[in-house]
Write an enzyme that holds these catalytic residues in place. Structure first.
Site, PDB file in Angstrom:
ATOM      1  N   GLU A  74      -0.363   3.595   0.350  1.00 36.74           N
ATOM      2  CA  GLU A  74       0.118   4.761   1.120  1.00 36.74           C
ATOM      3  C   GLU A  74      -1.032   5.523   1.785  1.00 36.74           C
ATOM      4  O   GLU A  74      -1.055   6.762   1.798  1.00 36.74           O
ATOM      5  CB  GLU A  74       0.983   5.687   0.256  1.00 36.74           C
ATOM      6  CG  GLU A  74       2.337   5.087  -0.078  1.00 36.74           C
ATOM      7  CD  GLU A  74       3.369   6.115  -0.520  1.00 36.74           C
ATOM      8  OE1 GLU A  74       3.205   7.313  -0.215  1.00 36.74           O
ATOM      9  OE2 GLU A  74       4.351   5.705  -1.169  1.00 36.74           O
ATOM     10  N   HIS A 184       1.752  -3.030  -1.669  1.00 33.24           N
ATOM     11  CA  HIS A 184       2.758  -2.011  -1.964  1.00 33.24           C
ATOM     12  C   HIS A 184       4.104  -2.672  -1.735  1.00 33.24           C
ATOM     13  O   HIS A 184       4.485  -2.947  -0.590  1.00 33.24           O
ATOM     14  CB  HIS A 184       2.570  -0.797  -1.054  1.00 33.24           C
ATOM     15  CG  HIS A 184       3.424   0.367  -1.423  1.00 33.24           C
ATOM     16  ND1 HIS A 184       3.461   1.523  -0.679  1.00 33.24           N
ATOM     17  CD2 HIS A 184       4.293   0.573  -2.446  1.00 33.24           C
ATOM     18  CE1 HIS A 184       4.299   2.392  -1.236  1.00 33.24           C
ATOM     19  NE2 HIS A 184       4.823   1.831  -2.310  1.00 33.24           N
ATOM     20  N   PRO A 189      15.100   0.943  -5.886  1.00 31.05           N
ATOM     21  CA  PRO A 189      15.451   0.336  -7.184  1.00 31.05           C
ATOM     22  C   PRO A 189      16.676  -0.572  -7.121  1.00 31.05           C
ATOM     23  O   PRO A 189      16.881  -1.387  -8.024  1.00 31.05           O
ATOM     24  CB  PRO A 189      15.706   1.551  -8.093  1.00 31.05           C
ATOM     25  CG  PRO A 189      15.944   2.704  -7.173  1.00 31.05           C
ATOM     26  CD  PRO A 189      15.154   2.422  -5.941  1.00 31.05           C
ATOM     27  N   ASP A 239       1.214  -0.974  -6.182  1.00 34.66           N
ATOM     28  CA  ASP A 239       2.421  -0.274  -6.572  1.00 34.66           C
ATOM     29  C   ASP A 239       3.538  -1.287  -6.389  1.00 34.66           C
ATOM     30  O   ASP A 239       3.985  -1.551  -5.272  1.00 34.66           O
ATOM     31  CB  ASP A 239       2.635   0.962  -5.690  1.00 34.66           C
ATOM     32  CG  ASP A 239       3.948   1.665  -5.982  1.00 34.66           C
ATOM     33  OD1 ASP A 239       4.705   1.185  -6.853  1.00 34.66           O
ATOM     34  OD2 ASP A 239       4.237   2.686  -5.326  1.00 34.66           O
ATOM     35  N   ASN A 241       6.544  -1.074  -7.684  1.00 33.83           N
ATOM     36  CA  ASN A 241       7.856  -0.442  -7.766  1.00 33.83           C
ATOM     37  C   ASN A 241       8.786  -1.214  -8.703  1.00 33.83           C
ATOM     38  O   ASN A 241       9.985  -1.371  -8.432  1.00 33.83           O
ATOM     39  CB  ASN A 241       8.474  -0.314  -6.365  1.00 33.83           C
ATOM     40  CG  ASN A 241       8.009   0.954  -5.664  1.00 33.83           C
ATOM     41  OD1 ASN A 241       8.112   2.047  -6.207  1.00 33.83           O
ATOM     42  ND2 ASN A 241       7.467   0.798  -4.461  1.00 33.83           N
ATOM     43  N   ASN A 297       4.163   6.957 -12.586  1.00 28.83           N
ATOM     44  CA  ASN A 297       4.875   7.747 -11.580  1.00 28.83           C
ATOM     45  C   ASN A 297       5.703   8.788 -12.325  1.00 28.83           C
ATOM     46  O   ASN A 297       6.427   8.443 -13.269  1.00 28.83           O
ATOM     47  CB  ASN A 297       5.776   6.840 -10.739  1.00 28.83           C
ATOM     48  CG  ASN A 297       6.538   7.604  -9.669  1.00 28.83           C
ATOM     49  OD1 ASN A 297       7.700   7.932  -9.852  1.00 28.83           O
ATOM     50  ND2 ASN A 297       5.900   7.885  -8.549  1.00 28.83           N
ATOM     51  N   PHE A 302      12.462  10.523 -11.822  1.00 28.18           N
ATOM     52  CA  PHE A 302      12.015   9.240 -12.375  1.00 28.18           C
ATOM     53  C   PHE A 302      10.694   9.423 -13.109  1.00 28.18           C
ATOM     54  O   PHE A 302       9.775  10.058 -12.608  1.00 28.18           O
ATOM     55  CB  PHE A 302      11.834   8.197 -11.262  1.00 28.18           C
ATOM     56  CG  PHE A 302      11.293   6.900 -11.775  1.00 28.18           C
ATOM     57  CD1 PHE A 302      12.128   5.952 -12.334  1.00 28.18           C
ATOM     58  CD2 PHE A 302       9.928   6.645 -11.730  1.00 28.18           C
ATOM     59  CE1 PHE A 302      11.621   4.766 -12.838  1.00 28.18           C
ATOM     60  CE2 PHE A 302       9.407   5.459 -12.237  1.00 28.18           C
ATOM     61  CZ  PHE A 302      10.261   4.524 -12.792  1.00 28.18           C
TER      62      PHE A 302
END
Length: 373
Positions: A74, A184, A189, A239, A241, A297, A302
């Site tokens: 990012e 990234h 989700p 990241d 995710n 995170n 979350f």
């Protein structure tokens, strides 16, 4: 009050005084300026959400850790070219490589400079950059004949413009090489299938890129020769995710995943959903030996671990790890970012040691890494 400093966790006691084969890696999603809005982060004071404030915290944080290799996600193109890039190069002895998300290619200059992407910084006094490579997931999907027959590729994968950056670094003193990847992965989700497909393409592309760097470059003909892509020391940051119970984590750590894995859902992705996924590397998450951090995170909606530093455990050993954030502090705050933490993610960091690579007969010994720590 600010939390206590994060403690270092010793994974393996090192009695050797020779630091030639050690190096440190930092991974950090810094929260791009354009995503840090008061609508999303309404619990954060506006002054603490302001980019000028967060920027200085990010710069000081990264420079204080003084890692040999820094992988950031990012990062806006403008910030790489200006504030962040300048600070890391001028004050931290770093050179870097950056690529924005694919959408940047379709934009006018002003809009393009606000697009975020992935950056890898490395200590310029320690490493030479041998080659860098960009993987654009949506473009790579188009190049696969088995994917072209899938409507799901066009509807779900092609619409996501995430990227991965790959570089090969050569130690100036020892000539040992290391492949570093920073990516990234798509955020939603509900799109576990897209994440799996992206990471599958990442590992396919990584193998192709690694195969070009098994022999020493012409600039350093006396460097080591690696027997295969599995012998080239490799670090994969990002990241992702994805939680530790996800298909992505299972695939990376176990080297294979079934074609009917639940994360694929009912979607069709060519060979991935008819034959399954596999990769050649022996990968582990650096934190897996002590247990993944409770959070990387932290927001009101979350709290969990999404960021990882993966390493080839047949070529590298983990020596120490940056521990988590104090739990008493976490219990008192709503979420990140806040005045003490400039992103909704926290940096993770590992110190690793290079194992002695396999060598050809008559080859000079000890192609390790030299650390300034």
């Amino acid at each position: 009050m600010p939390p206590p400093h994060r403690e270092w966790i010793t994974v393996e006691n090192d009695t050797s005084e020779d630091d030639q084969d050690k190096f440190t890696v930092l991974c950090y999603n810094i929260l791009c300026e354009k995503y840090a809005t008061s609508q999303v982060y309404g619990y954060t004071p506006s002054w603490a959400l302001n980019w000028d404030y967060r920027k200085e915290l990010i710069i000081s944080e990264v420079l204080n850790y003084n890692a040999d290799i820094v992988c950031l996600q990012e990062v806006a193109m403008k910030q790489y070219e200006e504030a962040l890039g300048d600070a890391f190069k001028d004050r931290g002895d770093y050179d870097g490589v950056f690529f924005p998300k694919s959408r940047a290619k379709t934009m006018a200059d002003k809009e393009r400079r606000a697009v975020d992407g992935c950056a890898i910084f490395y200590k310029a006094s320690k490493y030479d950059l041998i080659e860098h490579h960009l993987l654009e997931y949506n473009q790579k999907a188009l190049q696969r004949p088995d994917f072209k027959a899938s409507d799901d590729i066009y509807n779900r994968v092609m619409t996501k413009d995430n990227v991965a950056v790959m570089i090969v670094l050569e130690n100036k003193e020892t000539l040992a090489r290391v492949l570093v990847v920073n990516s990234h992965i798509h955020w939603d989700p509900h799109d576990a299938d897209v994440k799996l497909v992206q990471v599958g393409m990442l590992m396919d592309e990584l193998d192709k890129f690694a195969s070009k760097h098994l022999k020493p470059p012409t600039t350093s003909p006396h460097g080591p020769t690696y027997a295969s892509t599995t012998q080239l020391p490799t670090i994969i940051c990002g990241d992702f995710n994805s939680l530790p119970d996800s298909g992505v984590y299972e695939f990376l750590s176990k080297s294979t995943i079934r074609q009917d894995h639940a994360d694929f859902g009912n979607y069709m992705y060519g060979n991935y959903t008819t034959e399954g996924l596999s990769h050649k590397l022996s990968l582990k998450s650096t934190y897996s030996s002590v247990g993944e951090l409770d959070i990387t995170n932290y927001t009101p909606g979350f709290k969990g671990t999404l960021d990882y530093i993966w390493y080839t455990n047949n070529t590298l050993d983990v020596m120490s790890l940056l521990g988590g954030v104090n739990q008493e502090y976490l219990d008192k705050v709503v979420g990140f970012p806040n005045p003490h933490f400039p992103s909704d993610h926290i940096p993770i960091m590992a110190e690793v040691r290079l194992k002695s690579p396999r060598r050809e007969k008559n080859e000079e010994p000890n192609f390790g890494f030299n650390s300034r720590r």
